[in-house]
Scaffold this motif. Structure first.
Motif, PDB file in Angstrom:
ATOM      1  N   SER A  76       0.834  -1.203   0.000  1.00  0.00           N
ATOM      2  CA  SER A  76       0.000   0.000   0.000  1.00  0.00           C
ATOM      3  C   SER A  76       0.869   1.253   0.000  1.00  0.00           C
ATOM      4  CB  SER A  76      -0.913   0.015   1.233  1.00  0.00           C
ATOM      5  OG  SER A  76      -1.830  -1.056   1.208  1.00  0.00           O
ATOM      6  N   TRP A  79       2.320   1.948  -3.441  1.00  0.00           N
ATOM      7  CA  TRP A  79       1.358   2.183  -4.518  1.00  0.00           C
ATOM      8  C   TRP A  79       1.392   1.067  -5.556  1.00  0.00           C
ATOM      9  CZ3 TRP A  79      -1.917   6.291  -3.794  1.00  0.00           C
ATOM     10  CH2 TRP A  79      -1.541   7.213  -2.824  1.00  0.00           C
ATOM     11  N   SER A  83      -3.471   1.574  -2.428  1.00  0.00           N
ATOM     12  CA  SER A  83      -2.890   2.460  -1.429  1.00  0.00           C
ATOM     13  C   SER A  83      -3.646   2.289  -0.124  1.00  0.00           C
ATOM     14  CB  SER A  83      -2.934   3.915  -1.900  1.00  0.00           C
ATOM     15  OG  SER A  83      -4.238   4.448  -1.750  1.00  0.00           O
ATOM     16  N   THR A 175       5.789   1.880 -11.063  1.00  0.00           N
ATOM     17  CA  THR A 175       5.031   2.871 -10.298  1.00  0.00           C
ATOM     18  C   THR A 175       5.403   4.291 -10.715  1.00  0.00           C
ATOM     19  OG1 THR A 175       4.990   1.328  -8.441  1.00  0.00           O
ATOM     20  CG2 THR A 175       4.429   3.617  -7.977  1.00  0.00           C
ATOM     21  N   SER A 192      -2.643  15.145  -4.117  1.00  0.00           N
ATOM     22  CA  SER A 192      -2.018  14.108  -4.942  1.00  0.00           C
ATOM     23  C   SER A 192      -0.809  14.671  -5.673  1.00  0.00           C
ATOM     24  CB  SER A 192      -3.028  13.558  -5.956  1.00  0.00           C
ATOM     25  OG  SER A 192      -4.162  13.037  -5.311  1.00  0.00           O
ATOM     26  N   TRP A 453      -5.418   3.029  -6.498  1.00  0.00           N
ATOM     27  CA  TRP A 453      -4.277   2.956  -7.409  1.00  0.00           C
ATOM     28  C   TRP A 453      -4.047   4.316  -8.078  1.00  0.00           C
ATOM     29  CZ3 TRP A 453      -8.566  -0.437  -8.200  1.00  0.00           C
ATOM     30  CH2 TRP A 453      -9.517   0.033  -9.100  1.00  0.00           C
ATOM     31  N   ILE A 454      -2.897   4.464  -8.680  1.00  0.00           N
ATOM     32  CA  ILE A 454      -2.546   5.711  -9.365  1.00  0.00           C
ATOM     33  C   ILE A 454      -3.358   5.812 -10.661  1.00  0.00           C
ATOM     34  CG2 ILE A 454      -0.663   6.953 -10.513  1.00  0.00           C
ATOM     35  CD1 ILE A 454       1.209   5.421  -8.534  1.00  0.00           C
TER      36      ILE A 454
END
Length: 622
Positions: A76, A79, A83, A175, A192, A453-454
């Motif tokens: 987490s 990432w 997360s 990532t 963010s 998630w991103i």
């Protein structure tokens, strides 16, 4: 191609023993990664550093639950397609009670999240990204509940690897590049942007691979959890009570207040009551028996029962005689999955709100009726069946089921879109990682943590990336009357850990990332071992096939009837026969998905770990 033919011949010639387990010939096929042989423990997850966190906990004397919690926390923090604001769902085998336990740590819809609200925003589905896509955070509660109830260590101990990572770690290319590719969306959210784009204004604004990535806000949030635990211990509270003190600080204290403030500032719906009222559920899992093996999945708030339904349907066929990945085998398994997933698309949802007909859906009699629908060609018009008579009841949504069938009946070859474009595939195979851990004491843990998630919206100054799981709801009752958003309701998700037992003992723990493809890949891993005698590493690397005929759980919830992906060494004659059955075929280099699994060798008292060669997944054993 010769290598593929040789593998097929070896698989078909292996001697599978009477228990449906890998025979003595298994292990002769070269694999890209070695089997992880362990006597004391095995730890596998989506990133090498994550597996190292699990190994460190084992080396300190922790059990498999402690190690799994540390791995969830580490991934987490990194990432790894999730997360801290995401969700955690797990199956745990408790050697003391000899029972399988289900952990439901999926967040729910916040106050105001209704069908009417999203439609008022001009939406056909809840959004894929942003604060309105967020369910309440589940992963922190899942970690702390698992640790308190079944672990042995303190929260401080299992969070230490994550806190070290939050102080700064060399970020992986996967990532870092996700942050860079998503930076336009990330810039919409100030918190963010502060974390993911440390080089604003430069050509590359995200961290570079190998750069030390620091998350100070997240480190401070984790420190507050440890402070709450220490304070409770100093007051004479037990280990368990101290962990729950940290739990309360996250969901009811200053952390919760900042999460709510930061989310609402960015347009979200969270209230402090939403976080305070949410609870982790410890549940009974669902299971079926396939040829003497009990296979366990989470309840119908996940897609897991679709794998169980598929196994029930496939019991009506002699799969082994068809030959591994022959056209007949692929066709039969594809059709069984289509039937099971059609039921998933219409019937699955949060049982706390509307109880799905799981008794009927998982009955052997219903499976026999569904199996009769498998013909010689792909059927693009497969719809949900009616399982209610198989549990002695009348379907309360029969009118909606008929409307659903009418809506699907339009499908004909001229109208079907089978193109697997990049956006569709990205949506279909969204996110998730997996965590598998076992120990010599007998604890077994299989987890598919996900969400946040991103690109994720970060909730204020907490470093917590919020889940995007609201998008798995539908807004049209004709699609699924069980899965409409309501405050406090959990969406039906793709997340699906698996655990198999034989003769009352653990046999296999297995999970995979990959959205709607998860239970397809896991079904084939299981059949590879049980029907074709592969060992666990051969099976996680073996060529799977993927159907896109079920409705995607993400984005616009699209469907591609008849589309199938095979590995690019599938023989031409197999491809031609499948094309003649109505399939639209695409060939990919890798099709197995990043599967992780641990098999129990009871003859020798050891563990065999398998970690796919698909992505960054990694395992360590001792």
């Amino acid at each position: 191609m010769r290598k593929f033919y040789l593998i097929v011949l070896l698989l078909l010639s292996w001697n599978v023993n009477g228990q449906g387990l890998p025979g003595l010939g298994a292990g002769t096929t070269p694999t890209n990664k070695p089997i992880l042989h362990g006597k004391d423990w095995v730890a596998i997850t989506g990133k090498p550093l994550g597996a190292s966190a699990g190994a460190a906990i084992f080396q300190q004397g922790g059990n498999a639950v402690d190690a799994a919690c540390a791995m969830i926390a580490a991934t987490s923090t990194m990432w790894d397609v999730l997360s801290w604001g995401g969700e955690t769902q797990a199956l745990i085998y408790n050697p003391n009670t000899k029972k399988v336990i289900a952990i439901n740590a999926l967040g729910y819809a916040p106050t105001g999240a209704t069908v009417e609200f999203y439609k008022s925003q001009g939406m056909d589905y809840p959004p894929q990204y942003g604060p309105l896509a967020a369910t309440t955070p589940g992963t922190p509660g899942g970690i702390m509940t698992m640790l308190a109830e079944y672990g042995t260590m303190s929260l401080e101990q299992i969070l230490k690897p994550s806190m070290d990572l939050a102080k700064g770690y060399p970020i992986e290319a996967q990532t870092a590049n996700a942050m860079e590719s998503q930076k336009a969306r990330i810039k919409q959210w100030s918190y963010s942007k502060k974390i993911f784009l440390p080089h604003l204004g430069e050509e590359r604004e995200a961290p570079s691979p190998g750069e030390i990535f620091v998350q100070e806000d997240l480190y401070q949030m984790l420190s507050k959890l440890v402070e709450a635990e220490k304070k409770a211990l100093a007051e004479g509270k037990s280990r368990k009570e101290a962990i729950y003190a940290a739990y309360d600080r996250f969901y009811k204290g200053d952390i919760a207040k900042e999460i709510v403030r930061g989310t609402r500032e960015q347009g979200g719906l969270f209230t402090e009551e939403d976080l305070a009222n949410w609870k982790v559920k410890i549940e009974e899992p669902l299971h079926v028996n396939y040829k003497g093996i009990d296979v366990y999945k989470l309840q119908e708030w996940t897609q897991g029962p679709a794998l169980l339904q598929s196994l029930n349907i496939l019991e009506n066929f002699d799969l082994k005689s068809m030959g591994y990945n022959s056209a007949k085998y692929i066709h039969t398994v594809y059709q069984a999955m289509n039937l099971a997933f059609a039921d998933r698309d219409f019937y699955y949802g949060d049982p706390a709100f509307v109880k799905s007909p799981m008794k009927g859906l998982l009955s052997k009699e219903y499976a026999k009726e569904r199996a009769k629908l498998i013909g010689d060609r792909n059927d693009p018009n497969i719809t949900a069946g009616d399982p209610y008579p198989f549990q002695g009841e009348t379907n309360p949504y029969l009118d909606l089921l008929n409307k659903n069938k009418e809506a699907i009946a339009f499908r004909n070859p001229e109208q079907i879109n089978t193109k697997l474009d990049t956006e569709f595939i990205d949506n279909f195979q969204k996110g998730t990682t997996s965590v598998e851990a076992v120990d010599a004491e007998g604890w077994v843990v299989s987890v598919t943590p996900s969400g946040g998630w991103i690109p994720a919206v970060v909730a204020g100054n907490t470093g917590v990336g919020l889940s995007q799981r609201m998008q798995s709801f539908v807004l049209d009752e004709n699609l699924n009357p069980y899965n409409l958003p309501e405050p406090g309701k959990r969406p039906r998700v793709t997340l699906t850990p698996s655990l198999a037992m034989k003769d009352g003992k653990p046999l296999l723990a297995f999970a995979v990332q990959g959205g709607d493809s998860q239970d397809q890949n896991l079904l084939q891993l299981f059949l590879n071992m049980v029907e074709f005698g592969m060992n666990v590493q051969e099976s996680v690397e073996a060529p799977n096939f993927n159907s896109y005929q079920m409705q995607s759980s993400f984005g616009d919830h699209e469907v591609r009837p008849g589309a199938i992906v095979l590995r690019n060494d599938s023989p031409d004659w197999v491809n031609k026969e499948l094309a003649s059955k109505g399939y639209s075929i695409e060939l990919w280099n890798k099709t197995s998905g990043p599967i992780n699994a641990i098999w129990f060798d009871w003859k020798h008292g050891t563990f065999w770990g398998g970690s796919s060669d698909y992505g960054d997944d990694y395992g360590i054993a001792w």
